[in-house]
Design a protein around this motif. Structure first.
Motif, PDB file in Angstrom:
ATOM      1  N   LYS A  47       0.712  -1.293  -0.071  1.00 51.82           N
ATOM      2  CA  LYS A  47       0.012   0.096   0.160  1.00 51.82           C
ATOM      3  C   LYS A  47       0.918   1.227  -0.031  1.00 51.82           C
ATOM      4  CE  LYS A  47      -0.908  -0.001   5.046  1.00 51.82           C
ATOM      5  NZ  LYS A  47      -1.852   0.047   6.056  1.00 51.82           N
ATOM      6  N   CYS A  94      -4.070   3.937   3.449  1.00 47.56           N
ATOM      7  CA  CYS A  94      -4.466   3.658   2.101  1.00 47.56           C
ATOM      8  C   CYS A  94      -4.895   2.270   1.727  1.00 47.56           C
ATOM      9  CB  CYS A  94      -3.252   3.576   0.946  1.00 47.56           C
ATOM     10  SG  CYS A  94      -2.801   5.394   0.958  1.00 47.56           S
ATOM     11  N   ALA A 120      -5.192  -1.612   0.419  1.00 49.41           N
ATOM     12  CA  ALA A 120      -3.951  -2.472   0.774  1.00 49.41           C
ATOM     13  C   ALA A 120      -4.084  -3.635  -0.771  1.00 49.41           C
ATOM     14  CB  ALA A 120      -3.800  -3.114   1.706  1.00 49.41           C
TER      15      ALA A 120
END
Length: 122
Positions: free
Chosen positions: A110, A115, A117
Motif C-alpha cells: 500500500k 491507503c 492494500a
C-alpha cells in the motif's frame, strides 16, 4: 433421461465457465490506477500521481515507491505472509524482504498507512 442430459450438460458448461473466468475481480482503491497485475509483479499509481510496485517470489519481495513521480507524502508499505502474517513495514522509498527457505506465499502493498492494500502472489 433427456432432462438428466440437459442438467449434466448445464453443470459441465457452468464448471467450464468458472474454470476460465478469473476467481474474482480485484478491488481497486479510490483514485488508484493499476498498470501491471500479474503473478509476481504489481504496479500501480495512486491518485496523487505516485507509482508503487511490488515484485515477489517465494524467496524475495521488493516493494518500492517512485520518488520522482507525483506528490504522495506516504511511504511504501509491505506486509508478508510466510509461516504467518508479519507486521507492516514501511520506508520512504523501498523495502526488501528475503525468505531463504522460500516460504513467502503472498504480500500486501500500500502507499500510505491508511491507503487501500493490494494482495500480490508470487
Amino acid at each position: 433421461m433427456g432432462k438428466r442430459i440437459v442438467t449434466v450438460l448445464g453443470i459441465l458448461a457452468t464448471a467450464f465457465m468458472l474454470a476460465i473466468t478469473p476467481a474474482s475481480a480485484r478491488t481497486i482503491g479510490p483514485g488508484d490506477t493499476i498498470y501491471d497485475d500479474v503473478p509476481g509483479h504489481f504496479y500501480y499509481e495512486r491518485s496523487c500521481e505516485t507509482y508503487y510496485s511490488l515484485t515477489i517470489s517465494s524467496t524475495k519481495a521488493v516493494a518500492g515507491k517512485n520518488i520522482y513521480s507525483g506528490h504522495c507524502a506516504g511511504h511504501v508499505w509491505l506486509r508478508m505472509m510466510g509461516d504467518s502474517l508479519g507486521e507492516w513495514s514501511n520506508d520512504p522509498t523501498s523495502i526488501t524482504r528475503t525468505s531463504p527457505k522460500g516460504k513467502f506465499r503472498w504480500a500486501y502493498i500500500k502507499g500510505c498507512a491508511d491507503c487501500h492494500a493490494y494482495i500480490v502472489y508470487p
